[in-house]
Design a protein around this motif. Structure first.
Motif, PDB file in Angstrom:
ATOM      1  N   GLN A   1       1.066  -1.109   0.101  1.00 56.71           N
ATOM      2  CA  GLN A   1      -0.061  -0.194  -0.077  1.00 56.71           C
ATOM      3  C   GLN A   1       0.943   1.222  -0.030  1.00 56.71           C
ATOM      4  O   GLN A   1       1.684   1.342   0.773  1.00 56.71           O
ATOM      5  N   LEU A   2       0.706   2.087  -0.951  1.00 55.65           N
ATOM      6  CA  LEU A   2       1.392   3.384  -0.889  1.00 55.65           C
ATOM      7  C   LEU A   2       0.469   4.644  -0.726  1.00 55.65           C
ATOM      8  O   LEU A   2      -0.910   4.721  -1.513  1.00 55.65           O
ATOM      9  N   THR A   3       0.869   5.474   0.060  1.00 55.39           N
ATOM     10  CA  THR A   3      -0.226   6.958   0.175  1.00 55.39           C
ATOM     11  C   THR A   3       0.580   7.907  -0.344  1.00 55.39           C
ATOM     12  O   THR A   3       1.642   8.127   0.019  1.00 55.39           O
ATOM     13  N   PHE A   4      -0.110   8.733  -1.168  1.00 53.46           N
ATOM     14  CA  PHE A   4       0.398   9.994  -1.636  1.00 53.46           C
ATOM     15  C   PHE A   4      -0.511  11.118  -1.068  1.00 53.46           C
ATOM     16  O   PHE A   4      -1.567  10.955  -0.763  1.00 53.46           O
ATOM     17  N   ASP A   5       0.543  12.274  -1.085  1.00 54.40           N
ATOM     18  CA  ASP A   5      -0.127  13.391  -0.688  1.00 54.40           C
ATOM     19  C   ASP A   5      -1.165  14.084  -1.801  1.00 54.40           C
ATOM     20  O   ASP A   5      -0.645  14.296  -2.765  1.00 54.40           O
ATOM     21  N   LYS A   6      -2.433  14.222  -1.576  1.00 53.98           N
ATOM     22  CA  LYS A   6      -3.368  14.787  -2.580  1.00 53.98           C
ATOM     23  C   LYS A   6      -2.793  16.138  -3.075  1.00 53.98           C
ATOM     24  O   LYS A   6      -3.031  16.510  -4.258  1.00 53.98           O
ATOM     25  N   SER A   7      -2.251  16.903  -2.224  1.00 52.32           N
ATOM     26  CA  SER A   7      -2.138  18.345  -2.456  1.00 52.32           C
ATOM     27  C   SER A   7      -0.818  18.281  -3.181  1.00 52.32           C
ATOM     28  O   SER A   7      -0.749  19.530  -3.921  1.00 52.32           O
ATOM     29  N   VAL A   8       0.171  17.270  -3.032  1.00 52.78           N
ATOM     30  CA  VAL A   8       1.328  17.359  -3.966  1.00 52.78           C
ATOM     31  C   VAL A   8       1.258  16.379  -5.236  1.00 52.78           C
ATOM     32  O   VAL A   8       1.694  16.841  -6.069  1.00 52.78           O
ATOM     33  N   PHE A   9       0.737  15.257  -5.005  1.00 51.30           N
ATOM     34  CA  PHE A   9       0.594  14.549  -5.993  1.00 51.30           C
ATOM     35  C   PHE A   9      -0.576  13.491  -5.967  1.00 51.30           C
ATOM     36  O   PHE A   9      -0.715  12.455  -5.148  1.00 51.30           O
ATOM     37  N   LYS A  10      -1.492  13.922  -6.748  1.00 48.91           N
ATOM     38  CA  LYS A  10      -2.833  13.324  -6.693  1.00 48.91           C
ATOM     39  C   LYS A  10      -2.922  12.545  -8.044  1.00 48.91           C
ATOM     40  O   LYS A  10      -2.899  13.058  -9.272  1.00 48.91           O
ATOM     41  N   ILE A  11      -2.801  10.996  -7.703  1.00 46.66           N
ATOM     42  CA  ILE A  11      -2.827  10.266  -9.011  1.00 46.66           C
ATOM     43  C   ILE A  11      -3.934  10.506  -9.902  1.00 46.66           C
ATOM     44  O   ILE A  11      -5.016  10.203  -9.712  1.00 46.66           O
ATOM     45  N   SER A  12      -3.674  10.652 -11.249  1.00 48.67           N
ATOM     46  CA  SER A  12      -4.793  10.722 -12.309  1.00 48.67           C
ATOM     47  C   SER A  12      -4.525   9.649 -13.459  1.00 48.67           C
ATOM     48  O   SER A  12      -5.561   9.500 -14.164  1.00 48.67           O
ATOM     49  N   ALA A  13      -3.512   9.189 -13.539  1.00 48.06           N
ATOM     50  CA  ALA A  13      -3.336   8.156 -14.533  1.00 48.06           C
ATOM     51  C   ALA A  13      -2.156   7.224 -14.154  1.00 48.06           C
ATOM     52  O   ALA A  13      -1.251   7.442 -13.167  1.00 48.06           O
ATOM     53  N   ILE A  14      -2.214   5.949 -14.571  1.00 47.24           N
ATOM     54  CA  ILE A  14      -1.417   4.965 -14.330  1.00 47.24           C
ATOM     55  C   ILE A  14      -1.080   3.970 -15.415  1.00 47.24           C
ATOM     56  O   ILE A  14      -1.955   3.831 -16.564  1.00 47.24           O
ATOM     57  N   LEU A  15       0.232   3.570 -15.684  1.00 48.64           N
ATOM     58  CA  LEU A  15       0.581   2.660 -16.634  1.00 48.64           C
ATOM     59  C   LEU A  15       1.821   1.851 -16.461  1.00 48.64           C
ATOM     60  O   LEU A  15       2.679   2.311 -15.435  1.00 48.64           O
ATOM     61  N   HIS A  16       1.850   0.713 -16.895  1.00 47.08           N
ATOM     62  CA  HIS A  16       2.962  -0.190 -16.715  1.00 47.08           C
ATOM     63  C   HIS A  16       3.817  -0.322 -18.054  1.00 47.08           C
ATOM     64  O   HIS A  16       3.230  -0.617 -19.101  1.00 47.08           O
ATOM     65  N   PRO A  17       4.805   0.556 -18.033  1.00 46.15           N
ATOM     66  CA  PRO A  17       5.540   0.615 -19.187  1.00 46.15           C
ATOM     67  C   PRO A  17       6.180  -0.816 -19.742  1.00 46.15           C
ATOM     68  O   PRO A  17       6.532  -1.674 -18.945  1.00 46.15           O
ATOM     69  N   SER A  18       6.106  -1.042 -21.058  1.00 45.43           N
ATOM     70  CA  SER A  18       6.462  -2.458 -21.636  1.00 45.43           C
ATOM     71  C   SER A  18       8.117  -2.555 -21.269  1.00 45.43           C
ATOM     72  O   SER A  18       8.989  -1.663 -21.467  1.00 45.43           O
ATOM     73  N   THR A  19       8.372  -3.621 -20.908  1.00 41.42           N
ATOM     74  CA  THR A  19       9.548  -4.297 -20.393  1.00 41.42           C
ATOM     75  C   THR A  19      10.255  -3.809 -19.407  1.00 41.42           C
ATOM     76  O   THR A  19      11.363  -4.202 -18.784  1.00 41.42           O
ATOM     77  N   TYR A  20       9.375  -2.752 -18.683  1.00 51.00           N
ATOM     78  CA  TYR A  20       9.980  -2.301 -17.325  1.00 51.00           C
ATOM     79  C   TYR A  20       9.440  -3.316 -16.248  1.00 51.00           C
ATOM     80  O   TYR A  20       8.289  -3.116 -15.830  1.00 51.00           O
ATOM     81  N   LEU A  21      10.253  -4.160 -15.810  1.00 51.25           N
ATOM     82  CA  LEU A  21       9.880  -5.291 -14.903  1.00 51.25           C
ATOM     83  C   LEU A  21       9.439  -4.695 -13.548  1.00 51.25           C
ATOM     84  O   LEU A  21      10.351  -3.730 -12.976  1.00 51.25           O
ATOM     85  N   ASN A  22       8.123  -4.990 -12.881  1.00 49.99           N
ATOM     86  CA  ASN A  22       7.821  -4.547 -11.456  1.00 49.99           C
ATOM     87  C   ASN A  22       7.828  -3.005 -11.605  1.00 49.99           C
ATOM     88  O   ASN A  22       7.982  -2.574 -10.187  1.00 49.99           O
ATOM     89  N   LYS A  23       7.594  -2.378 -12.417  1.00 49.76           N
ATOM     90  CA  LYS A  23       7.632  -0.679 -12.499  1.00 49.76           C
ATOM     91  C   LYS A  23       6.283  -0.344 -13.151  1.00 49.76           C
ATOM     92  O   LYS A  23       5.754  -0.892 -13.952  1.00 49.76           O
ATOM     93  N   ILE A  24       5.911   0.873 -12.489  1.00 48.45           N
ATOM     94  CA  ILE A  24       4.725   1.367 -12.846  1.00 48.45           C
ATOM     95  C   ILE A  24       4.948   2.940 -12.959  1.00 48.45           C
ATOM     96  O   ILE A  24       5.971   3.509 -12.205  1.00 48.45           O
ATOM     97  N   LEU A  25       4.192   3.654 -13.759  1.00 46.01           N
ATOM     98  CA  LEU A  25       4.495   5.082 -14.154  1.00 46.01           C
ATOM     99  C   LEU A  25       3.099   5.689 -13.761  1.00 46.01           C
ATOM    100  O   LEU A  25       2.254   5.446 -14.186  1.00 46.01           O
TER     101      LEU A  25
END
Length: 895
Positions: A141-165
């Motif tokens: 579980q990851l918690t982000f501060d909405k006022s600084v970084f409110k998540i609006s999009a998510i992507l798993h880049p191809s060939t990037y193992l265990n990584k998300i953008l």
């Protein structure tokens, strides 16, 4: 509150079946590839469930089970479909049933990203949770501060193992390793909120859609921007890349336009304007195919193919419903398979109750069709007609000319439509002398022959037009038919009568041919809507005081009045046989009134007010449309396939809320033992043995028990065999032979016993039968029911034997014979088992006629019986004569 109906609060007559015309909403679609079937499937959301279509033919493959709330986002991998609703999301197998449910978020989930055997969910509070799919356990579980970084999009880049953008509304992007729980890199961004992230066909390259309308092609390995594109239609809603060898990128916008960009030349090569009438919710290029799948909140799913030389997409396949709430629905034709619907989006469409492939759109109404063809689609919006408010259709001459007439919101002229050609017709019907803008068409009808259209105006004028030529054929009344606005027009089935009603509260009957007023009557209140059942000549009127009046157009009198609604009555519908009148009101109830009994027999409450209601011509479905709903909802008529009690509902009956049916056909649910306990609702009627003591009542025995009692001797003679039957001798297992040179069969031995007695044993006859014993008891206690019941159980031969044994010569006595005559007298007094008493008495007299005159006791009983029989027969004979007289009169009289 249960009222007085055994606790029933839901509808007994109608059960939710399914919804028609729902294909998509504002949730982006999901495209999946089935490796097993080698096909692409697209999944779209429709409220609380989702549809899965085969892209090849866009045929509906599956409809998921409903979830408790509206779905807010979806995702899919090769095996499962994930749908989030509220702060919970579920995994669906086989596009239908829930197999996993994940609970743990406090806020609404708005992003889902499958990640191998895990799935990532993000809620509106920017809390990111990684779940293990099969154990349903939290991995991270990851918690982000909405006022600084409110998540609006998510992507798993191809060939990037265990990584998300991750993209944020503040504009920055972050690259995380979710296995080690580390932030690897932060991209500063472009100071504008990120709305979309999409992997490009090239490794390390990602397309970033921004709130400003920019699309940034960015290399995340070196944090370098490769190219920028900009569209002026608002934020980028979705991005997709072609992977069939053409370097094309498509970007969606809130206006419904799609921009196509060439990545080699770095320029805009084409625009697909008005691909949807609302925002592009999602767009996806199929892998290695020139096909683009789009969906939007306009309730449309479209597939575009790019096979032209200019690179512009053309529409290949689509599934489309109404994009705005419905204004009017009516069944079309007599087979009950098509429903015409008009909507606030200005279109007229036909939905099939059988299969979606039979759906068709008649399109938008255009003021000048030729001008639009000349100048192209760019001017189509400016010449579109307003939404249709009322329409009437008749299929009798649909192959010859237009079969639909419609009046539009705020328009004087009424448009004609051709159902067979699926287009607007050739004429706009309006009176030539009227040029004012404040007069509008308010009511329409088509005659049953399909030749004439009747149009009522807000000025009170009612005009007749020819549907084939569009020529005006006259008006009702000298100047105008009504002083107020016309609220309803109707023509009977034989084009003899025209009925009109106006807002001033008058109902008028006109001769259709010469337009002369025949009769006028005033109503208790101003009418709101009017409906005529042509087959029975019954007219339904919904009044502004929330009551309903029912008239017979032959006698022109009110035959029924119903009250009970607490809001404006929006629509009426008759059942095909004219026995039920169904009303829909703004008090959110749909009520069914039984016209023969004049009672309310069914009522159910909905969470959204019904605007329209229409009954299938075959009587199998009731269709409704509702406020702020885009679909047509079908309710099956329960009385067609099960026993329904049509008891009147009490005046204080309060129905419970019934949920609108989903897009999946409802299955029969097994009722629990508690719900099927017997109630006073369905008590079977048990007929008494005698309805009234004064009525002559027959027994329930078959005729064979009593009809041939007098002819038993004749029947026995006819049935007597000519020679006694011979028992066939069974052959032995080994057939005996006589020893010798030539084998011969041995003749069977004759077994004749000369000492066998042929005298019948009369010892049995010396005993009295049960019937005689019961008759002797009846002399003492004067009760003969037991003796009569014994006689009823016997066949004709047994009855004759019992009656013959009553005489003293056969073991009986005079007292037993007297008791039998008293039993017959008891039967005649009670007037029960009347035909049995007559048959038994006749057989008794036939058997013992020589003995009776010599016994005074029996003669006295016979005298009493004679008067009883004569009295009963005179009464019956007078009734028979009356019936015969009436029948002869009906057969011979010239009516």
């Amino acid at each position: 509150m249960e009222g007085g109906t055994g606790g029933r609060t839901s509808s007994a007559l109608f059960a939710g079946f399914r919804a028609l015309g729902l294909f998509s909403n504002d949730i982006p679609h999901v495209v999946r590839f089935s490796a097993l079937k080698r096909r692409f499937y697209v999944t779209t959301c429709v409220g609380k469930s989702f549809h899965t279509y085969d892209v090849q033919k866009l045929s509906l493959v599956a409809v998921s089970n409903s979830v408790p709330q509206d779905i807010c986002c979806m995702a899919a991998d090769g095996r499962l479909v994930f749908a989030a609703y509220g702060n919970v999301f579920s995994a669906f197998a086989r596009n239908k049933e829930v197999v996993h449910t994940f609970k743990g978020h406090k806020a609404e989930i708005h992003l889902l990203q499958p990640f191998g055997d895990h799935i990532i969910s993000v809620d509106t509070d920017s809390i990111l949770i990684i779940w293990h799919i099969y154990s349903e356990e939290e991995y991270l579980q990851l918690t982000f501060d909405k006022s600084v970084f409110k998540i609006s999009a998510i992507l798993h880049p191809s060939t990037y193992l265990n990584k998300i953008l991750l993209g944020s509304e503040q504009g920055s992007l972050q690259l995380w390793n979710v296995k080690s729980n580390k932030l690897l890199y932060t991209f500063l961004g472009w100071k504008v909120g990120v709305t979309a992230l999409q992997q490009a066909p090239a490794v390390d390259v990602v397309a970033v859609g921004l709130m400003s309308g920019q699309v940034i092609i960015h290399n995340i390995k070196f944090d370098e921007t490769l190219m920028k594109f900009r569209q002026d239609w608002g934020p980028v809603t979705s991005i997709s890349f072609r992977t069939d060898g053409h370097p094309i990128m498509a970007a969606g916008s809130p206006c419904g336009h799609i921009g196509l960009w060439d990545l080699e030349d770095k320029k805009l090569i084409n625009q697909m304007r008005n691909a949807h009438s609302t925002a592009i919710a999602g767009l996806t290029f199929l892998h290695r195919e020139p096909l683009l799948v789009t969906n939007g909140a306009d309730n449309a799913l479209r597939i575009w193919i790019f096979d032209g030389p200019t690179g512009e997409g053309r529409l290949l396949r689509f599934r489309m419903g109404h994009s705005a709430p419905l204004t009017k629905i009516r069944y079309y034709g007599q087979n009950g398979q098509q429903i015409l619907s008009a909507s606030q989006d200005g279109t007229l469409q036909s939905f099939s109750t059988i299969h979606e492939k039979f759906n068709k759109s008649l399109g938008h109404g255009l003021i000048n069709k030729k001008r639009v063809k000349r100048k192209g689609l760019q001017n189509a919006l400016s010449v579109r007609l307003p939404p249709i408010t009322k329409f009437a259709a008749e299929e009798a001459r649909e192959s010859d000319w237009d079969s639909i007439i419609a009046c539009h919101q705020g328009k004087l002229s009424c448009s004609t439509w051709n159902y067979q050609r699926s287009t607007i017709g050739a004429y706009f019907l309006k009176p030539k002398e009227l040029k004012t803008d404040d007069i509008t068409a308010t009511a329409v009808d088509i005659t049953s022959c399909g030749n004439f259209a009747i149009i009522g105006l807000s000025s009170g004028t009612v005009d007749v037009y020819n549907m084939q030529s569009g020529i005006h054929r006259g008006s009702f009344g000298e100047d105008q038919a009504h002083k107020g606005s016309v609220r309803g027009v109707a023509v009977d089935g034989l084009n003899q009568l025209t009925i009109t009603t106006g807002s001033e509260g008058l109902l008028k009957f006109w001769n259709f041919k010469n337009k002369i007023l025949i009769h006028s009557m005033s109503l208790d209140s101003s009418p709101n809507t009017m409906l005529l059942h042509r087959d029975s000549g019954i007219l339904g009127l919904a009044l502004d005081d929330f009551s309903i009046s029912v008239l017979d157009i032959e006698t022109r009198k009110i035959v029924r009045e119903f009250s009970g609604h607490h809001g404006q009555i929006n629509d009426l519908a008759f059942s095909p046989d004219g026995r039920w009148l169904i009303s829909a009101s703004m008090d959110c109830t749909v009520r069914t009134w039984d016209l023969p009994s004049g009672c309310l027999i069914d009522s159910f409450l909905l969470d959204s007010a019904p605007l329209n209601v229409t009954m299938s011509p075959t009587g199998d479905f009731l269709a409704t449309s509702h406020v702020d709903h885009l679909g047509i909802y079908l309710w099956s008529n329960v009385s067609l396939y099960s026993v329904v009690s049509l008891r009147p509902l009490p005046t204080d009956y309060v129905p419970s809320v019934v949920m609108l049916p989903g897009t999946c056909q409802t299955q029969d649910v097994e009722l629990s033992e508690e719900t099927i306990e017997p109630s006073d609702e369905m008590i079977e009627y048990d007929s008494p043995e005698q309805l009234n003591e004064q009525l002559v009542t027959l027994s329930l025995l078959p005729e064979s028990r009593w009809k041939n009692l007098l002819n038993l001797d004749v029947i026995k003679k006819k049935n007597k065999p000519k020679e006694p039957p011979k028992v066939p001798k069974s052959a032995p297992f080994f057939i005996p032979t006589i020893p010798g040179l030539v084998p011969r069969y041995a003749a069977p031995e004759q077994n004749n016993d000369p000492h066998q007695s042929k005298v019948v044993n009369l010892g049995i006859l010396a005993q009295k039968s049960d019937f005689c014993l019961k008759l002797e008891e009846g002399l003492v206690n004067n009760k003969y029911e037991a003796a009569l019941n014994l006689l009823k159980e016997l066949g004709p031969s047994g009855i004759e034997t019992e009656l013959r044994s009553l005489s003293p010569d056969c073991g009986g006595s005079i007292e037993v014979m007297q008791s039998f005559l008293k039993m017959i007298g008891m039967m005649l007094d009670r007037k029960r088992d009347f035909e049995l008493a007559q048959a038994y008495l006749a057989l008794f007299l036939k058997l013992h006629l020589k003995l009776l005159p010599s016994e005074p006791v029996l003669l006295e009983e016979l005298t009493k019986l004679s008067s009883q029989v004569e009295e009963n027969w005179i009464h019956l004979q007078s009734l028979f004569n009356q019936s015969m007289c009436i029948l002869n009169y009906i057969k011979s009289a010239l009516l």
